[in-house]
Enzyme design. Structure first.
Site, PDB file in Angstrom:
ATOM      1  CG  HIS A  94      -3.083   7.449  -7.828  1.00 33.95           C
ATOM      2  ND1 HIS A  94      -3.712   8.524  -7.252  1.00 33.95           N
ATOM      3  CD2 HIS A  94      -3.316   6.397  -7.004  1.00 33.95           C
ATOM      4  CE1 HIS A  94      -4.294   8.150  -6.128  1.00 33.95           C
ATOM      5  NE2 HIS A  94      -4.076   6.854  -5.951  1.00 33.95           N
ATOM      6  CG  HIS A 138     -10.637   5.728  -4.140  1.00 32.06           C
ATOM      7  ND1 HIS A 138     -11.179   6.433  -3.081  1.00 32.06           N
ATOM      8  CD2 HIS A 138      -9.325   5.565  -3.837  1.00 32.06           C
ATOM      9  CE1 HIS A 138     -10.243   6.686  -2.196  1.00 32.06           C
ATOM     10  NE2 HIS A 138      -9.103   6.165  -2.626  1.00 32.06           N
ATOM     11  CG  ASP A 184      -8.405   2.457  -5.844  1.00 30.85           C
ATOM     12  OD1 ASP A 184      -7.471   2.237  -5.077  1.00 30.85           O
ATOM     13  OD2 ASP A 184      -8.538   3.538  -6.475  1.00 30.85           O
ATOM     14  CD  GLU A 228      -3.752   2.635  -7.010  1.00 26.89           C
ATOM     15  OE1 GLU A 228      -4.240   2.344  -5.923  1.00 26.89           O
ATOM     16  OE2 GLU A 228      -4.265   3.492  -7.776  1.00 26.89           O
ATOM     17  CD  GLU A 285      -5.652   0.855  -2.529  1.00 29.33           C
ATOM     18  OE1 GLU A 285      -5.348   1.813  -3.262  1.00 29.33           O
ATOM     19  OE2 GLU A 285      -6.199   0.990  -1.401  1.00 29.33           O
TER      20      GLU A 285
HETATM   21  O1  G3P Z   1      -2.378   2.294  -3.855  1.00 32.48           O
HETATM   22  C1  G3P Z   1      -1.848   3.529  -3.545  1.00 32.48           C
HETATM   23  C2  G3P Z   1      -2.913   4.577  -3.311  1.00 32.48           C
HETATM   24  O2  G3P Z   1      -3.879   4.477  -4.323  1.00 32.48           O
HETATM   25  C3  G3P Z   1      -3.572   4.418  -1.968  1.00 32.48           C
HETATM   26  O3  G3P Z   1      -4.464   5.444  -1.687  1.00 32.48           O
HETATM   27  O4  G3P Z   1      -6.728   6.326  -1.430  1.00 32.48           O
HETATM   28  O5  G3P Z   1      -5.520   6.684  -3.564  1.00 32.48           O
HETATM   29  O6  G3P Z   1      -6.372   4.418  -2.956  1.00 32.48           O
HETATM   30  P1  G3P Z   1      -5.827   5.724  -2.436  1.00 32.48           P
HETATM   31 MG    MG Z   2      -5.605   3.222  -4.626  1.00 29.51          MG
END
Ligand code: G3P
Ligand code: MG
Length: 259
Positions: A20, A62, A49, A47, A122
């Site tokens: 993440h 993010h 953002d 993953e 994302e």
């Molecule tokens: O993409 C999965 C997760 O990252 C979604 O939540 O807030 O951590 O971007 P967040």
């Molecule tokens: Mg995310």
């Protein structure tokens, strides 16, 4: 050979374990240092953002606002890349990372491709820029990964962003992010031509995973940081798991990304 969306329903080329924001919380999220650390723990997929600067450069962040994870302030999407590129995106995490810059999608692609690593991008638009962000990210991905058989998996909580990505670059794999099984989620995922859903993990069990599988969707989840919960979800039929626990022995990817 490129994988079409139809190929992906039969053969899923992505690793099961996904780090993440690069390396969870163990390095400054969404920076190259985080990806390097995640890779050093054995992760083969990440993953992160992605949003746009004021002048349309895709970069990793993010939050809408700069203040939590940089030494800047205000709306990140309101500033040009020339200004954003001078910010410190590492010092907030600790002195070892002071001076770490924000990461452009293009620079991330260079590093991932050089190291044969995969990514779930994302699409995290600044408010009001959902369609623009989806389209620009899809166009950049198509160009940057043009020679790759396994493309980045595009995901978003924002259907408008995925719809714009679909309209611009229909061959890229898309996944709908869900905080819950919202009414109409099946219709939305189908209309967007999604290959997967990425679901908040408390909403998942064997029955809900089977329902999505019956639609031809893979099921990924975020953000699982407990070994017992990960085990339960694998047994329930999960296809991919996003975790912050990159330094835990139970959460280290060891399999090859070979497809
Ligand atoms: O993409 C999965 C997760 O990252 C979604 O939540 O807030 O951590 O971007 P967040
Ligand atoms: Mg995310």
């Amino acid at each position: 050979m490129n994988h079409t969306c139809a190929d992906l329903s039969a053969h899923w080329p992505y690793p099961r374990w996904i780090a993440h924001r690069g390396a969870g919380k163990t390095a400054p999220e969404n920076t190259l240092s985080a990806f390097r650390l995640g890779a050093s723990h054995g992760f083969r997929m990440f993953e992160c953002d992605v949003k746009l600067s004021a002048d349309g450069e895709p970069f990793l962040l993010h939050d809408d606002d700069l203040c939590r994870t940089t030494d800047g302030q205000g709306d990140a999407g309101g500033q040009p890349w020339a200004q954003l590129s001078r910010l410190d995106a590492g010092g907030w995490h600790g002195p070892a990372y002071a001076g770490e810059p924000l990461l452009r999608l293009e620079a991330l692609a260079t590093w991932l491709l050089a190291n044969r690593l995969l990514v779930n991008l994302e699409i995290k638009p600044s408010p009001g820029r959902e369609a623009e962000t989806g389209a620009v990210v899809a166009d950049h991905v198509t160009r940057l990964w043009s020679d790759e058989a396994i493309k980045p998996l595009l995901s978003s909580f924002k259907p408008e962003a995925l719809a714009a990505a679909q309209a611009c670059q229909p061959g890229l794999p898309r996944a709908l992010l869900l905080t819950a099984w919202h009414p109409g989620w099946q219709h939305t995922a189908e209309a967007l031509g999604c290959v997967a859903v990425v679901v908040h993990h408390p909403c998942l069990d064997a029955a809900s995973i089977a329902t999505a599988h019956a639609m031809g969707l893979r099921v990924l989840t975020y953000t699982v940081n407990e070994a017992d919960r990960a085990d339960a979800l694998w047994h329930a039929g999960l296809d991919g798991l996003i975790t912050d626990a990159v330094d835990q022995p139970w959460a280290q990817e060891r399999e090859s990304v070979a497809c």
